[in-house]
Enzyme design. Structure first.
Site, PDB file in Angstrom:
ATOM      1  N   ASP A   1       0.815  -1.214   0.000  1.00 20.94           N
ATOM      2  CA  ASP A   1       0.000   0.000   0.000  1.00 20.94           C
ATOM      3  C   ASP A   1       0.850   1.265   0.000  1.00 20.94           C
ATOM      4  O   ASP A   1       2.065   1.212   0.211  1.00 20.94           O
ATOM      5  CB  ASP A   1      -0.965  -0.001   1.199  1.00 20.94           C
ATOM      6  CG  ASP A   1      -0.330  -0.538   2.482  1.00 20.94           C
ATOM      7  OD1 ASP A   1       0.903  -0.489   2.590  1.00 20.94           O
ATOM      8  OD2 ASP A   1      -1.071  -0.994   3.358  1.00 20.94           O
TER       9      ASP A   1
ATOM     10  N   GLU B   1      -9.848  -2.089   5.115  1.00 22.01           N
ATOM     11  CA  GLU B   1     -10.495  -1.779   6.383  1.00 22.01           C
ATOM     12  C   GLU B   1     -11.749  -2.633   6.565  1.00 22.01           C
ATOM     13  O   GLU B   1     -12.357  -3.061   5.577  1.00 22.01           O
ATOM     14  CB  GLU B   1     -10.907  -0.303   6.400  1.00 22.01           C
ATOM     15  CG  GLU B   1      -9.757   0.679   6.218  1.00 22.01           C
ATOM     16  CD  GLU B   1      -8.972   0.928   7.495  1.00 22.01           C
ATOM     17  OE1 GLU B   1      -8.767  -0.012   8.288  1.00 22.01           O
ATOM     18  OE2 GLU B   1      -8.545   2.082   7.699  1.00 22.01           O
TER      19      GLU B   1
ATOM     20  N   HIS C   1      -7.406  -4.737   9.991  1.00 19.30           N
ATOM     21  CA  HIS C   1      -7.106  -4.522   8.570  1.00 19.30           C
ATOM     22  C   HIS C   1      -5.810  -5.227   8.181  1.00 19.30           C
ATOM     23  O   HIS C   1      -4.915  -5.425   8.988  1.00 19.30           O
ATOM     24  CB  HIS C   1      -7.112  -3.030   8.193  1.00 19.30           C
ATOM     25  CG  HIS C   1      -5.969  -2.219   8.688  1.00 19.30           C
ATOM     26  ND1 HIS C   1      -6.087  -0.894   9.046  1.00 19.30           N
ATOM     27  CD2 HIS C   1      -4.644  -2.511   8.861  1.00 19.30           C
ATOM     28  CE1 HIS C   1      -4.923  -0.431   9.414  1.00 19.30           C
ATOM     29  NE2 HIS C   1      -4.023  -1.381   9.314  1.00 19.30           N
TER      30      HIS C   1
ATOM     31  N   ASN D   1      -7.848  -2.776  14.043  1.00 19.57           N
ATOM     32  CA  ASN D   1      -9.227  -3.087  13.654  1.00 19.57           C
ATOM     33  C   ASN D   1      -9.281  -4.313  12.740  1.00 19.57           C
ATOM     34  O   ASN D   1     -10.317  -4.604  12.158  1.00 19.57           O
ATOM     35  CB  ASN D   1      -9.867  -1.875  12.953  1.00 19.57           C
ATOM     36  CG  ASN D   1      -9.095  -1.468  11.703  1.00 19.57           C
ATOM     37  OD1 ASN D   1      -8.170  -2.156  11.280  1.00 19.57           O
ATOM     38  ND2 ASN D   1      -9.486  -0.351  11.106  1.00 19.57           N
TER      39      ASN D   1
HETATM   40  C1  F6R Z   1       1.405  -1.480   6.167  1.00 18.68           C
HETATM   41  C2  F6R Z   1       0.101  -2.108   6.242  1.00 18.68           C
HETATM   42  C3  F6R Z   1      -0.724  -2.094   7.485  1.00 18.68           C
HETATM   43  C4  F6R Z   1       0.069  -2.367   8.753  1.00 18.68           C
HETATM   44  C5  F6R Z   1      -0.839  -2.292   9.976  1.00 18.68           C
HETATM   45  C6  F6R Z   1      -0.053  -2.489  11.254  1.00 18.68           C
HETATM   46  O1  F6R Z   1       1.946  -1.605   4.873  1.00 18.68           O
HETATM   47  O2  F6R Z   1      -0.331  -2.612   5.256  1.00 18.68           O
HETATM   48  O3  F6R Z   1      -1.744  -3.058   7.356  1.00 18.68           O
HETATM   49  O4  F6R Z   1       0.667  -3.625   8.668  1.00 18.68           O
HETATM   50  O5  F6R Z   1      -1.476  -1.053  10.017  1.00 18.68           O
HETATM   51  O6  F6R Z   1       0.796  -1.397  11.441  1.00 18.68           O
HETATM   52  P1  F6R Z   1       1.931  -1.391  12.568  1.00 18.68           P
HETATM   53  O7  F6R Z   1       2.930  -2.414  12.152  1.00 18.68           O
HETATM   54  O8  F6R Z   1       2.498  -0.006  12.516  1.00 18.68           O
HETATM   55  O9  F6R Z   1       1.248  -1.728  13.850  1.00 18.68           O
END
Ligand code: F6R
Length: 242
Positions: free
Chosen positions: A67, A143, A138, A136
């Site tokens: 992403d 989401e 994701h 959440n």
């Molecule tokens: C990042 C991504 C997100 C993160 C998720 C957890 O490329 O796709 O899904 O893996 O938001 O983020 P952290 O690791 O910062 O807790």
């Protein structure tokens, strides 16, 4: 599903890096699906070490990031392109033309999503997809929602995700409202999915994702259907799985 819980974050980072490096050693032109966020930082550090010790070369690897924020370009310190350069790419020998990250500054975002999927289709399937998990549920920026998109698309970040990511920005207004993300179908097509979770704040959602119902309300729960899912958690995140 293969779940391993590590007593230290360092052991987890080493194990994840060994999985990735081991794949690349066995298959030098492997297609890697990569994630950003806090979770993989230590894993990328271990991969850099393996490269510096001549254990692994990324010369023929192709990478696809999950992403990118809409509106943030390579030079923005919080863009995922910038993150990847700083944490991995500029330290190893992966050729720039083998690196793929959605362009969040593209004039035509819908076309950028189609372009990304074409590249994925040409290179894929992804051999190993590295994933973190949002509070959440994701994965990528898919989401929780009544329905989930299968392929790369523009998505609106919900309040919980924007709040969680606000720690990287000066003010809430600077936190992007939209992102381009690979879809759940793109993620599930990977031959192997490695889901990594660290910290007590991920314990509930990790447990829900792996042992709760499969539902679009928790996109990570769809990983339960993947035939080759590897879960690596530290003791805090894995607390409820014991
Ligand atoms: C990042 C991504 C997100 C993160 C998720 C957890 O490329 O796709 O899904 O893996 O938001 O983020 P952290 O690791 O910062 O807790």
């Amino acid at each position: 599903m293969n779940v391993t819980i590590f007593s230290s974050e360092h052991e987890l980072n080493e194990a994840a890096a060994q999985l990735i490096a081991g794949l690349v050693i066995a298959k030098p032109d492997a297609v890697l699906g990569l994630a950003t966020g806090s979770t993989p930082i230590g894993i990328y550090r271990e991969l850099r070490r393996a490269y510096e010790r001549n254990i692994v070369s990324f010369r023929r690897v192709r990478t696809f990031n999950l992403d990118e924020y809409v509106g943030l370009g390579e030079n923005h310190p919080q863009s995922y392109r910038h993150y990847m350069n700083e944490h991995l790419f500029r330290h190893v020998d992966v050729p720039p033309e083998n690196i793929h990250i959605p362009d969040g500054t593209a004039a035509d975002l819908a076309e950028e999503c189609r372009r990304y999927d074409r590249l994925l289709d040409q290179a894929g399937p992804i051999d190993l997809q590295l994933l973190g998990i949002g509070h959440n549920g994701h994965i990528g920026f898919n989401e929780p929602n009544g329905e989930l998109a299968s392929r790369t698309h523009v998505t609106e970040l919900n309040a919980q995700t924007r709040n969680a990511n606000a720690r990287f920005f000066q003010t809430m207004d600077e936190v992007p409202t939209h992102a381009i993300t690979m879809g759940v179908g793109d993620i599930l097509k990977a031959k192997t999915v490695v889901l990594v979770a660290k910290g007590a704040d991920k314990a509930d959602i990790l447990c829900r994702a792996l042992t709760g119902p499969i539902t679009t309300d928790c996109p990570a729960s769809l990983l339960q259907t993947h035939p080759h899912l590897i879960v690596l958690a530290d003791a805090e995140a894995g607390r409820l799985l014991r």
